[in-house]
Design a protein around this motif. Structure first.
Motif, PDB file in Angstrom:
ATOM      1  N   GLN A 168     -70.994 -38.642 -39.959  1.00 61.00           N
ATOM      2  CA  GLN A 168     -71.772 -37.794 -39.056  1.00 61.00           C
ATOM      3  C   GLN A 168     -71.260 -37.943 -37.625  1.00 61.00           C
ATOM      4  OE1 GLN A 168     -74.173 -35.537 -40.003  1.00 61.00           O
ATOM      5  NE2 GLN A 168     -73.960 -34.845 -37.896  1.00 61.00           N
ATOM      6  N   ALA A 169     -70.922 -39.167 -37.220  1.00 67.93           N
ATOM      7  CA  ALA A 169     -70.405 -39.402 -35.882  1.00 67.93           C
ATOM      8  C   ALA A 169     -69.067 -38.668 -35.674  1.00 67.93           C
ATOM      9  CB  ALA A 169     -70.227 -40.910 -35.632  1.00 67.93           C
ATOM     10  N   LYS A 170     -68.219 -38.659 -36.689  1.00 66.02           N
ATOM     11  CA  LYS A 170     -66.953 -37.935 -36.605  1.00 66.02           C
ATOM     12  C   LYS A 170     -67.191 -36.438 -36.437  1.00 66.02           C
ATOM     13  CE  LYS A 170     -63.937 -41.035 -39.199  1.00 66.02           C
ATOM     14  NZ  LYS A 170     -63.171 -41.200 -40.435  1.00 66.02           N
ATOM     15  N   ARG A 171     -68.127 -35.907 -37.201  1.00 63.51           N
ATOM     16  CA  ARG A 171     -68.444 -34.477 -37.099  1.00 63.51           C
ATOM     17  C   ARG A 171     -68.997 -34.141 -35.719  1.00 63.51           C
ATOM     18  NH1 ARG A 171     -70.130 -35.134 -42.475  1.00 63.51           N
ATOM     19  NH2 ARG A 171     -72.307 -35.392 -41.874  1.00 63.51           N
ATOM     20  N   ASP A 172     -69.873 -35.019 -35.217  1.00 61.92           N
ATOM     21  CA  ASP A 172     -70.468 -34.788 -33.902  1.00 61.92           C
ATOM     22  C   ASP A 172     -69.406 -34.830 -32.809  1.00 61.92           C
ATOM     23  OD1 ASP A 172     -72.886 -34.580 -35.132  1.00 61.92           O
ATOM     24  OD2 ASP A 172     -73.595 -36.586 -34.582  1.00 61.92           O
ATOM     25  N   ARG A 174     -66.234 -34.135 -33.096  1.00 66.65           N
ATOM     26  CA  ARG A 174     -65.393 -32.943 -33.212  1.00 66.65           C
ATOM     27  C   ARG A 174     -66.063 -31.720 -32.604  1.00 66.65           C
ATOM     28  NH1 ARG A 174     -64.300 -32.569 -39.212  1.00 66.65           N
ATOM     29  NH2 ARG A 174     -64.836 -34.731 -39.349  1.00 66.65           N
ATOM     30  N   SER A 175     -67.365 -31.598 -32.839  1.00 64.35           N
ATOM     31  CA  SER A 175     -68.068 -30.430 -32.295  1.00 64.35           C
ATOM     32  C   SER A 175     -68.264 -30.548 -30.790  1.00 64.35           C
ATOM     33  CB  SER A 175     -69.421 -30.252 -32.991  1.00 64.35           C
ATOM     34  OG  SER A 175     -70.253 -31.363 -32.721  1.00 64.35           O
ATOM     35  N   ALA A 176     -68.391 -31.777 -30.263  1.00 64.97           N
ATOM     36  CA  ALA A 176     -68.550 -31.984 -28.810  1.00 64.97           C
ATOM     37  C   ALA A 176     -67.225 -31.730 -28.093  1.00 64.97           C
ATOM     38  CB  ALA A 176     -69.035 -33.405 -28.528  1.00 64.97           C
ATOM     39  N   ALA A 177     -66.107 -32.088 -28.718  1.00 62.33           N
ATOM     40  CA  ALA A 177     -64.797 -31.922 -28.087  1.00 62.33           C
ATOM     41  C   ALA A 177     -64.351 -30.466 -28.129  1.00 62.33           C
ATOM     42  CB  ALA A 177     -63.751 -32.806 -28.762  1.00 62.33           C
ATOM     43  N   GLY A 178     -64.735 -29.736 -29.165  1.00 60.77           N
ATOM     44  CA  GLY A 178     -64.221 -28.391 -29.355  1.00 60.77           C
ATOM     45  C   GLY A 178     -65.073 -27.342 -28.806  1.00 60.77           C
TER      46      GLY A 178
END
Length: 178
Positions: A168-172, A174-178
């Motif tokens: 979940q942290a990885k997904r979060d 990725r969405s914050a960076a993109g």
């Protein structure tokens, strides 16, 4: 490759041929456990002897060992065939032995489960006899929990929870960076 019974008879001695015939399907199931174990030992001994002879002949053919007899070996096709037949016989006998052990294990498991169920049921009957005997001075009857005990180890549950948190942290991120 399949080897016919006629080829087996041609490549094996008479005694070996009779042993191998007992390892084929209808005959092997008619053997009792003691005879099966005895046959397995005899065929294993024959196979080991054929294997040793085949290795010796191969070394002679390659020139790595001196000839055992008066003349050196020219080819080892017969010995290799004998070895293959005895090895297939061993596989059949080992398969039958394993099948019987598995079947015996299942029967034992069922017997043990029935015995455990009988013990559990007899324990419940003994407990339920004194149903109306709840008195404060003698203590209360224990009430069994109706919840099922989880079969998942706590460490496994924690590992999965941590893995889900990391994912979940990885997904979060990725969405914050993109």
């Amino acid at each position: 490759m399949a080897i016919s019974r006629k080829q087996e008879e041609r490549l094996l001695t008479e005694e070996e041929w009779h042993l191998v015939q007992q390892s084929h399907h209808p005959a092997v199931q008619q053997l009792n456990d003691a005879d099966l174990t005895k046959l397995l030992k005899q065929v294993r001994d024959r196979r080991n002897r054929a294997q040793t002879e085949a290795h010796r002949q191969t070394r002679e053919l390659r020139g790595k060992a001196a000839a055992k007899g008066a003349e050196p070996v020219r080819k080892d096709v017969g010995t290799r065939g004998k070895l293959e037949i005895l090895a297939m016989s061993m596989r059949r006998l080992n398969g039958e032995h394993a099948r019987r052990q598995k079947m015996h294990g299942k029967v034992q498991l069922i017997e043990n489960m029935r015995a455990a169920l009988a013990l559990k049921q007899s324990a419940k009957v003994e407990r339920d006899e004194a149903y109306n005997s709840r008195h404060a001075h003698a203590g209360m009857r224990a009430i069994e929990s109706k919840r099922y005990k989880s079969l998942v180890r706590p460490a496994e549950r924690g590992r999965l929870r941590s893995a889900a948190a990391v994912a979940q942290a990885k997904r979060d991120s990725r969405s914050a960076a993109g």
